[in-house]
Design a protein around this motif. Structure first.
Motif, PDB file in Angstrom:
ATOM      1  N   PHE A 198       0.839  -1.204   0.000  1.00  0.00           N
ATOM      2  CA  PHE A 198       0.000   0.000   0.000  1.00  0.00           C
ATOM      3  C   PHE A 198       0.874   1.254   0.000  1.00  0.00           C
ATOM      4  O   PHE A 198       0.607   2.223  -0.731  1.00  0.00           O
ATOM      5  CB  PHE A 198      -0.911   0.023   1.221  1.00  0.00           C
ATOM      6  CG  PHE A 198      -2.133  -0.854   1.086  1.00  0.00           C
ATOM      7  CD1 PHE A 198      -2.609  -1.246  -0.148  1.00  0.00           C
ATOM      8  CD2 PHE A 198      -2.826  -1.273   2.223  1.00  0.00           C
ATOM      9  CE1 PHE A 198      -3.739  -2.042  -0.278  1.00  0.00           C
ATOM     10  CE2 PHE A 198      -3.958  -2.058   2.105  1.00  0.00           C
ATOM     11  CZ  PHE A 198      -4.407  -2.451   0.861  1.00  0.00           C
ATOM     12  N   ASP A 199       1.909   1.258   0.831  1.00  0.00           N
ATOM     13  CA  ASP A 199       2.772   2.436   0.954  1.00  0.00           C
ATOM     14  C   ASP A 199       3.699   2.605  -0.255  1.00  0.00           C
ATOM     15  O   ASP A 199       4.043   3.733  -0.624  1.00  0.00           O
ATOM     16  CB  ASP A 199       3.622   2.335   2.231  1.00  0.00           C
ATOM     17  CG  ASP A 199       2.773   2.399   3.493  1.00  0.00           C
ATOM     18  OD1 ASP A 199       1.666   2.990   3.429  1.00  0.00           O
ATOM     19  OD2 ASP A 199       3.196   1.852   4.531  1.00  0.00           O
ATOM     20  N   ARG A 200       4.082   1.482  -0.864  1.00  0.00           N
ATOM     21  CA  ARG A 200       5.091   1.562  -1.924  1.00  0.00           C
ATOM     22  C   ARG A 200       4.517   1.727  -3.319  1.00  0.00           C
ATOM     23  O   ARG A 200       5.046   2.487  -4.131  1.00  0.00           O
ATOM     24  CB  ARG A 200       5.980   0.319  -1.886  1.00  0.00           C
ATOM     25  CG  ARG A 200       6.840   0.231  -0.635  1.00  0.00           C
ATOM     26  CD  ARG A 200       7.825  -0.917  -0.710  1.00  0.00           C
ATOM     27  NE  ARG A 200       8.694  -0.960   0.467  1.00  0.00           N
ATOM     28  CZ  ARG A 200       9.649  -1.841   0.666  1.00  0.00           C
ATOM     29  NH1 ARG A 200       9.874  -2.781  -0.274  1.00  0.00           N
ATOM     30  NH2 ARG A 200      10.394  -1.818   1.751  1.00  0.00           N
ATOM     31  N   ILE A 201       3.442   0.996  -3.637  1.00  0.00           N
ATOM     32  CA  ILE A 201       2.912   1.059  -5.003  1.00  0.00           C
ATOM     33  C   ILE A 201       1.460   1.526  -5.053  1.00  0.00           C
ATOM     34  O   ILE A 201       0.892   1.644  -6.136  1.00  0.00           O
ATOM     35  CB  ILE A 201       3.042  -0.307  -5.710  1.00  0.00           C
ATOM     36  CG1 ILE A 201       2.238  -1.385  -4.993  1.00  0.00           C
ATOM     37  CG2 ILE A 201       4.508  -0.716  -5.794  1.00  0.00           C
ATOM     38  CD1 ILE A 201       2.271  -2.740  -5.700  1.00  0.00           C
ATOM     39  N   GLY A 202       0.860   1.780  -3.902  1.00  0.00           N
ATOM     40  CA  GLY A 202      -0.504   2.289  -3.876  1.00  0.00           C
ATOM     41  C   GLY A 202      -1.547   1.178  -3.871  1.00  0.00           C
ATOM     42  O   GLY A 202      -1.254   0.003  -4.138  1.00  0.00           O
ATOM     43  N   PHE A 203      -2.778   1.566  -3.566  1.00  0.00           N
ATOM     44  CA  PHE A 203      -3.873   0.605  -3.440  1.00  0.00           C
ATOM     45  C   PHE A 203      -4.186  -0.120  -4.746  1.00  0.00           C
ATOM     46  O   PHE A 203      -4.279  -1.361  -4.754  1.00  0.00           O
ATOM     47  CB  PHE A 203      -5.119   1.324  -2.925  1.00  0.00           C
ATOM     48  CG  PHE A 203      -6.319   0.443  -2.752  1.00  0.00           C
ATOM     49  CD1 PHE A 203      -6.499  -0.303  -1.597  1.00  0.00           C
ATOM     50  CD2 PHE A 203      -7.290   0.342  -3.755  1.00  0.00           C
ATOM     51  CE1 PHE A 203      -7.604  -1.127  -1.428  1.00  0.00           C
ATOM     52  CE2 PHE A 203      -8.390  -0.472  -3.604  1.00  0.00           C
ATOM     53  CZ  PHE A 203      -8.548  -1.211  -2.439  1.00  0.00           C
ATOM     54  N   PRO A 204      -4.379   0.579  -5.882  1.00  0.00           N
ATOM     55  CA  PRO A 204      -4.780  -0.126  -7.115  1.00  0.00           C
ATOM     56  C   PRO A 204      -3.790  -1.210  -7.526  1.00  0.00           C
ATOM     57  O   PRO A 204      -4.191  -2.346  -7.832  1.00  0.00           O
ATOM     58  CB  PRO A 204      -4.874   0.989  -8.158  1.00  0.00           C
ATOM     59  CG  PRO A 204      -5.108   2.235  -7.362  1.00  0.00           C
ATOM     60  CD  PRO A 204      -4.322   2.041  -6.106  1.00  0.00           C
ATOM     61  N   TRP A 205      -2.494  -0.894  -7.535  1.00  0.00           N
ATOM     62  CA  TRP A 205      -1.517  -1.877  -8.011  1.00  0.00           C
ATOM     63  C   TRP A 205      -1.275  -2.987  -6.983  1.00  0.00           C
ATOM     64  O   TRP A 205      -0.922  -4.119  -7.355  1.00  0.00           O
ATOM     65  CB  TRP A 205      -0.197  -1.187  -8.383  1.00  0.00           C
ATOM     66  CG  TRP A 205      -0.292  -0.508  -9.713  1.00  0.00           C
ATOM     67  CD1 TRP A 205      -0.365   0.824  -9.968  1.00  0.00           C
ATOM     68  CD2 TRP A 205      -0.370  -1.160 -10.986  1.00  0.00           C
ATOM     69  NE1 TRP A 205      -0.478   1.061 -11.310  1.00  0.00           N
ATOM     70  CE2 TRP A 205      -0.478  -0.143 -11.965  1.00  0.00           C
ATOM     71  CE3 TRP A 205      -0.355  -2.491 -11.405  1.00  0.00           C
ATOM     72  CZ2 TRP A 205      -0.575  -0.427 -13.319  1.00  0.00           C
ATOM     73  CZ3 TRP A 205      -0.452  -2.780 -12.757  1.00  0.00           C
ATOM     74  CH2 TRP A 205      -0.559  -1.753 -13.700  1.00  0.00           C
ATOM     75  N   THR A 206      -1.501  -2.695  -5.717  1.00  0.00           N
ATOM     76  CA  THR A 206      -1.416  -3.756  -4.707  1.00  0.00           C
ATOM     77  C   THR A 206      -2.488  -4.809  -4.952  1.00  0.00           C
ATOM     78  O   THR A 206      -2.212  -6.022  -4.941  1.00  0.00           O
ATOM     79  CB  THR A 206      -1.584  -3.173  -3.293  1.00  0.00           C
ATOM     80  OG1 THR A 206      -0.510  -2.278  -3.011  1.00  0.00           O
ATOM     81  CG2 THR A 206      -1.600  -4.277  -2.245  1.00  0.00           C
ATOM     82  N   ILE A 207      -3.717  -4.359  -5.186  1.00  0.00           N
ATOM     83  CA  ILE A 207      -4.818  -5.295  -5.413  1.00  0.00           C
ATOM     84  C   ILE A 207      -4.609  -6.049  -6.720  1.00  0.00           C
ATOM     85  O   ILE A 207      -4.899  -7.257  -6.805  1.00  0.00           O
ATOM     86  CB  ILE A 207      -6.162  -4.551  -5.419  1.00  0.00           C
ATOM     87  CG1 ILE A 207      -6.365  -3.827  -4.086  1.00  0.00           C
ATOM     88  CG2 ILE A 207      -7.307  -5.515  -5.666  1.00  0.00           C
ATOM     89  CD1 ILE A 207      -6.331  -4.749  -2.884  1.00  0.00           C
TER      90      ILE A 207
END
Length: 452
Positions: A198-207
């Motif tokens: 979440f902190d490194r690549i953000g919510f969209p790319w994490t999911i």
């Protein structure tokens, strides 16, 4: 030889030993149904199904178990304008739909086998997560994560556990324990890695990364999971819609008793998974430090899901379930209540993960034990989980109300929540004891010993 004499010879029971006389066309019309069936407990296809089941639990129960990390994230990002209780309905409904999917997909499993369910589950679960990656509003998140993805996890969970259950008898507890270890590993990785991503690549790319990982696991599951062929003694029964809601099976004493026991035990067993983190944050721990408790709990539950199955095969599956469930109750009363500070919470998380891990591995094992016909295992599993499903829907909201009754600023403001958790779990333990007695046919002697 005259025609009458030929006919008499063909009807003779000794015909089969005469190599010069061809057998009658009816000789092989009803072969022994046990011939050519793969062996129980030792078939390579069965152990391959354990691998597939492990993958199924990794992406289904493993995902649902680590979903608690989203509560904190949503409250500070997409859903920061909503109350914690409103946000909390998302994981509650998600867990509910996983369990509600068991009776629906259980009947379909008995009729279609695991492959169709795994394909449908993959489309719904992975597709729901890809949709979640682009969501911003409460309704969008609720629908993609709480409904679409959750229904997919239900199909995957049923296919993985039911298929493995058909391949084993004496080693069924161990096999399903290894399968359920997949959910623990999925929870460990999810709770440890998702917040960092979440902190490194953000919510969209994490999911999207999670969805891709789950897709790879599901390809493995589809390739390795199969159901053991059953003896065909009669024509297969046609599929009926009543199999999707198999409440008629609850007329069986052991099935009904097991379902009620699971309802109460599941009502309490999930409470620490959420509130041990909330308690730590209220006590001043940072979000990352508090989340480590969930990682510890999930890590130790890996052992707690394999060992009970191994012990159950040797000392009785009901006996083992009762022992581990009672151990979990003692931990809530003695450690969670007795040591309401940081080191106490760490000790509780480690021990409770080990003790409570049995709830994933042993319940399908107990259902298989009370099921008289493995060709109907999915339907029996559905009958029990249709009773369990409401408990996981209402337990967190009710637990939240009980938690709010505690005195803030006291030694332990969550003490009443912990007492409530232990109480409902203990009722579940009593239910397992009753089920054990009913299953053995000695309802008046609840404590009668034996390998059960």
């Amino acid at each position: 030889m005259h025609d009458a004499e030929k006919s008499a010879v063909l009807r003779s029971p000794n015909t089969a030993i005469n190599p010069n006389i061809s057998s009658s066309p009816d000789t092989d019309a009803n072969p022994d149904p046990a011939i050519d069936l793969p062996p129980l407990d030792t078939s390579p296809r069965g152990w391959l199904s354990v691998v597939g089941g492990f993958a199924c639990l990794f992406v289904s129960f493993g995902w649902v178990t680590c979903i608690g990390v989203f509560q904190a994230y949503y409250s500070t990002h997409q859903l920061s304008n909503y109350s914690a209780s409103t946000i909390g309905w998302i994981p509650s409904v998600e867990t509910f739909f996983l369990f509600l999917g068991v009776p629906i997909f259980g009947g379909l499993f008995d009729h279609l086998g695991p492959t169709v369910l795994l394909i449908v589950g993959t489309i719904l679960h992975v597709g729901g997560l890809l949709g979640l990656a682009n969501c911003q509003t409460y309704v969008q998140i609720f629908f993609t994560q709480g409904v679409v993805s959750a229904v997919g996890t239900g199909a995957i969970f049923v296919a993985g556990t039911s298929a493995v259950g058909t391949w084993f008898q004496d080693r069924r507890g161990l096999a399903l324990g290894l399968v359920s270890a997949g959910s623990a590993l999925g929870a460990v990785i999810g709770t440890a890695v998702i917040p960092v991503l979440f902190d490194r690549i953000g919510f969209p790319w994490t999911i999207r990364a999670v969805a891709l990982t789950y897709f790879v696991f599901m390809v493995l599951a589809i390739a390795t999971t199969s159901r053991r062929p059953q003896p065909v003694a009669r024509s297969p029964t046609p599929f009926r819609m009543s199999q999707l809601v198999p409440v008629s099976l609850l007329k069986s004493g052991p099935v009904f008793a097991l379902a009620i026991a699971c309802f109460f035990y599941f009502f309490g067993v999930f409470i620490p998974y959420n509130f041990v983190v909330v308690e730590a944050q209220d006590d001043g721990d940072g979000q990352q430090s508090a989340n480590h408790l969930l990682v510890i709990l999930s890590a130790t539950s890996t052992v707690g899901r394999v060992m009970p199955g191994w012990l159950g095969d040797r000392y009785g599956r009901f006996n083992t379930t009762i022992a581990f469930a009672l151990f979990s109750v003692v931990l809530v009363l003695g450690v969670w209540i007795g040591a309401p500070w940081r080191t106490g919470r760490i000790a509780f998380a480690a021990l409770y993960g080990f003790g409570s891990g049995t709830f994933v591995s042993m319940v399908p094992t107990l259902v298989a034990q009370v099921c008289p016909d493995m060709s109907k295992l999915g339907t029996y599993l559905g009958a029990v989980y249709i009773v369990i499903a409401p408990s996981v829907l209402i337990n967190q909201p009710i637990a939240g109300v009980v938690a709010s009754a505690g005195e803030r600023g006291g030694r332990d403001s969550y003490v009443w929540l912990k007492v409530f958790c232990a109480l409902v779990m203990f009722v579940g333990v009593l239910g397992f004891i009753v089920t054990r007695a009913v299953y053995k046919g000695h309802g008046g002697k609840l404590w009668k010993w034996g390998k059960v």
